[in-house]
Design a protein around this motif. Structure first.
Motif, PDB file in Angstrom:
ATOM      1  N   GLN A 155       0.930  -1.158  -0.025  1.00  0.00           N
ATOM      2  CA  GLN A 155      -0.040  -0.043   0.128  1.00  0.00           C
ATOM      3  C   GLN A 155       0.833   1.354   0.169  1.00  0.00           C
ATOM      4  N   THR A 156       0.474   2.185  -0.967  1.00  0.00           N
ATOM      5  CA  THR A 156       1.556   3.400  -0.879  1.00  0.00           C
ATOM      6  C   THR A 156       0.471   4.471  -1.478  1.00  0.00           C
ATOM      7  N   LEU A 157       1.150   5.739  -1.334  1.00  0.00           N
ATOM      8  CA  LEU A 157       0.352   6.704  -1.929  1.00  0.00           C
ATOM      9  C   LEU A 157      -0.061   6.665  -3.313  1.00  0.00           C
ATOM     10  N   HIS A 158      -1.412   7.010  -3.496  1.00  0.00           N
ATOM     11  CA  HIS A 158      -1.815   6.935  -4.892  1.00  0.00           C
ATOM     12  C   HIS A 158      -0.957   8.275  -5.776  1.00  0.00           C
ATOM     13  N   PRO A 159      -0.338   7.657  -6.757  1.00  0.00           N
ATOM     14  CA  PRO A 159       0.501   8.619  -7.654  1.00  0.00           C
ATOM     15  C   PRO A 159      -0.324   9.981  -7.934  1.00  0.00           C
ATOM     16  N   LEU A 160      -1.442   9.780  -8.377  1.00  0.00           N
ATOM     17  CA  LEU A 160      -2.196  10.984  -9.227  1.00  0.00           C
ATOM     18  C   LEU A 160      -2.633  11.870  -7.891  1.00  0.00           C
ATOM     19  N   MET A 161      -2.882  11.385  -6.809  1.00  0.00           N
ATOM     20  CA  MET A 161      -3.451  12.132  -5.661  1.00  0.00           C
ATOM     21  C   MET A 161      -2.125  12.898  -4.923  1.00  0.00           C
ATOM     22  N   ALA A 162      -1.012  11.918  -5.076  1.00  0.00           N
ATOM     23  CA  ALA A 162       0.159  12.628  -4.331  1.00  0.00           C
ATOM     24  C   ALA A 162       1.187  13.466  -5.061  1.00  0.00           C
ATOM     25  N   CYS A 163       0.757  13.512  -6.397  1.00  0.00           N
ATOM     26  CA  CYS A 163       1.735  14.343  -7.368  1.00  0.00           C
ATOM     27  C   CYS A 163       1.614  15.742  -7.088  1.00  0.00           C
ATOM     28  N   GLY A 164       0.496  16.198  -6.644  1.00  0.00           N
ATOM     29  CA  GLY A 164       0.291  17.662  -6.567  1.00  0.00           C
ATOM     30  C   GLY A 164       0.349  18.462  -7.627  1.00  0.00           C
ATOM     31  N   GLU A 165       1.150  19.403  -7.523  1.00  0.00           N
ATOM     32  CA  GLU A 165       1.368  20.517  -8.681  1.00  0.00           C
ATOM     33  C   GLU A 165       2.619  20.059  -9.370  1.00  0.00           C
ATOM     34  N   LEU A 166       3.661  19.464  -8.831  1.00  0.00           N
ATOM     35  CA  LEU A 166       4.757  19.046  -9.478  1.00  0.00           C
ATOM     36  C   LEU A 166       4.581  18.110 -10.623  1.00  0.00           C
ATOM     37  N   PRO A 167       5.655  18.282 -11.320  1.00  0.00           N
ATOM     38  CA  PRO A 167       5.517  17.297 -13.087  1.00  0.00           C
ATOM     39  C   PRO A 167       5.445  15.811 -12.248  1.00  0.00           C
ATOM     40  N   TYR A 168       4.454  15.036 -13.090  1.00  0.00           N
ATOM     41  CA  TYR A 168       4.372  13.614 -12.893  1.00  0.00           C
ATOM     42  C   TYR A 168       5.438  12.848 -13.687  1.00  0.00           C
ATOM     43  N   GLN A 169       6.446  12.924 -12.569  1.00  0.00           N
ATOM     44  CA  GLN A 169       7.753  11.858 -13.107  1.00  0.00           C
ATOM     45  C   GLN A 169       8.170  11.377 -11.608  1.00  0.00           C
ATOM     46  N   ASP A 170       9.002  10.532 -11.795  1.00  0.00           N
ATOM     47  CA  ASP A 170       9.594   9.793 -10.651  1.00  0.00           C
ATOM     48  C   ASP A 170      10.585  10.675 -10.102  1.00  0.00           C
ATOM     49  N   GLY A 171      10.942  10.916  -8.952  1.00  0.00           N
ATOM     50  CA  GLY A 171      11.853  11.498  -8.093  1.00  0.00           C
ATOM     51  C   GLY A 171      11.639  11.961  -6.926  1.00  0.00           C
ATOM     52  N   TRP A 172      12.593  12.466  -6.002  1.00  0.00           N
ATOM     53  CA  TRP A 172      12.439  12.865  -4.806  1.00  0.00           C
ATOM     54  C   TRP A 172      11.805  13.790  -4.620  1.00  0.00           C
ATOM     55  N   ARG A 173      11.018  13.959  -3.370  1.00  0.00           N
ATOM     56  CA  ARG A 173      10.005  15.190  -2.895  1.00  0.00           C
ATOM     57  C   ARG A 173      10.508  15.405  -1.588  1.00  0.00           C
ATOM     58  N   GLU A 174       9.918  16.638  -1.035  1.00  0.00           N
ATOM     59  CA  GLU A 174      10.070  16.943   0.318  1.00  0.00           C
ATOM     60  C   GLU A 174       8.989  16.202   1.009  1.00  0.00           C
ATOM     61  N   GLY A 175       9.158  15.900   2.284  1.00  0.00           N
ATOM     62  CA  GLY A 175       8.331  15.226   3.174  1.00  0.00           C
ATOM     63  C   GLY A 175       7.463  16.296   4.121  1.00  0.00           C
ATOM     64  N   SER A 176       6.401  15.651   4.832  1.00  0.00           N
ATOM     65  CA  SER A 176       5.801  16.648   5.620  1.00  0.00           C
ATOM     66  C   SER A 176       4.960  15.698   6.666  1.00  0.00           C
ATOM     67  N   TRP A 177       4.868  16.271   7.993  1.00  0.00           N
ATOM     68  CA  TRP A 177       4.206  15.775   8.741  1.00  0.00           C
ATOM     69  C   TRP A 177       2.618  16.045   9.066  1.00  0.00           C
ATOM     70  N   GLN A 178       2.077  16.755   8.064  1.00  0.00           N
ATOM     71  CA  GLN A 178       0.968  17.353   8.023  1.00  0.00           C
ATOM     72  C   GLN A 178      -0.166  16.586   8.452  1.00  0.00           C
ATOM     73  N   GLY A 179      -0.911  16.642   9.182  1.00  0.00           N
ATOM     74  CA  GLY A 179      -1.979  15.827   9.558  1.00  0.00           C
ATOM     75  C   GLY A 179      -1.817  14.593  10.636  1.00  0.00           C
ATOM     76  N   CYS A 180      -0.600  14.715  11.013  1.00  0.00           N
ATOM     77  CA  CYS A 180       0.045  13.543  12.018  1.00  0.00           C
ATOM     78  C   CYS A 180      -0.180  14.070  13.416  1.00  0.00           C
ATOM     79  N   GLY A 181      -0.391  15.416  13.804  1.00  0.00           N
ATOM     80  CA  GLY A 181      -0.284  15.876  14.899  1.00  0.00           C
ATOM     81  C   GLY A 181       1.008  16.578  15.228  1.00  0.00           C
ATOM     82  N   SER A 182       1.376  17.004  16.432  1.00  0.00           N
ATOM     83  CA  SER A 182       2.592  17.565  16.985  1.00  0.00           C
ATOM     84  C   SER A 182       3.561  16.670  17.514  1.00  0.00           C
ATOM     85  N   GLY A 183       4.877  17.401  17.843  1.00  0.00           N
ATOM     86  CA  GLY A 183       5.877  16.616  18.253  1.00  0.00           C
ATOM     87  C   GLY A 183       6.960  16.427  17.221  1.00  0.00           C
ATOM     88  N   PHE A 184       6.739  16.361  16.202  1.00  0.00           N
ATOM     89  CA  PHE A 184       7.792  16.009  15.180  1.00  0.00           C
ATOM     90  C   PHE A 184       8.703  17.016  14.803  1.00  0.00           C
TER      91      PHE A 184
END
Length: 234
Positions: A155-184
């Protein structure tokens, strides 16, 4: 100095954030998990797992999936194992019980997996294939660890949903803890894969795609994740 986009940086970030991640999972803070993806992966695994089978949770984190499988299918007599590269997550998993947990990183699977794990009927990885070369190394090791009729469930992020506004191509992305709460602390980067990127990775790892699922979010009606089921391409 560790590169900002690298498998080493992924591991370092998860080591740093093991405790808040454990709290976020066990307190049910991540809405998409509680609404959709947790049940989706459990039901998919149970639909492919044989009775009395031996299962490995690859990148098990604090162990919730093994506990869920043991709780929801006590009649299956499943032998459950979990491995993760982060020792503090494995410690948390062991303390909660439900399976046999070991510290084992993705690159050790090929060299140490056959000695440390029994033959496997199913390997599941739930949002844990985050990096690049380390992920390729782990998947390439699986055909030798699985029984001939064994399966892999990812199970992984759905590519179409996770792509966002960036080009639809394989590559590294910045991460985020959004939606996971505090303490990160600093978020782990992650390696974005298109659908064709995932299919190529499976093929190059000696795995053959059997089925896909796209669990839908009940509020948006859009895919909350992508689930891939594969088996060794003997």
């Amino acid at each position: 100095m560790t590169e900002p986009f690298s498998d080493e940086r992924v591991l370092a970030a998860w080591q740093q954030n093991a405790l808040p991640w454990t709290d976020a999972v066990r307190e049910g803070r991540i809405a998409s998990r509680t609404l959709v993806t947790d049940d989706a992966i459990v039901q998919t695994v149970l639909s492919w797992a044989p009775h009395g089978g031996t299962l490995l949770d690859l990148g098990c984190g604090e162990g919730w999936l093994c506990r869920a499988l043991a709780s929801q299918a006590p009649d299956r007599a499943l032998r459950l194992f979990g491995v993760d590269a982060v020792a503090s997550l494995v410690d948390a998993a062991r303390a909660a019980g439900g399976a046999t947990f070991q510290v084992l990183d993705y690159r050790q699977l090929a060299s140490e997996g056959p000695q440390r794990l029994p033959p496997l009927d199913l390997v599941v990885s739930n949002f844990a294939l985050i990096g690049d070369a380390d992920v390729a190394a782990a998947l390439s090791a699986l055909p030798a660890l699985l029984v001939p009729a064994g399966h892999v469930v990812i199970q992984t992020l759905h590519p179409l949903m996770a792509c966002g506004e960036l080009p639809y191509q394989d590559g590294w992305r910045e991460g985020s803890w959004q939606g996971c709460g505090s303490g990160f602390a600093e978020a782990a980067p992650w390696y974005f894969r298109t659908l064709s990127g995932w299919l190529a990775l499976l093929r190059d790892s000696g795995l053959r795609l059997l089925a896909t699922r796209e669990p839908l979010h009940p509020d948006t009606g859009k895919p909350a994740s992508l689930i891939l089921v594969a088996m060794p391409d003997h």
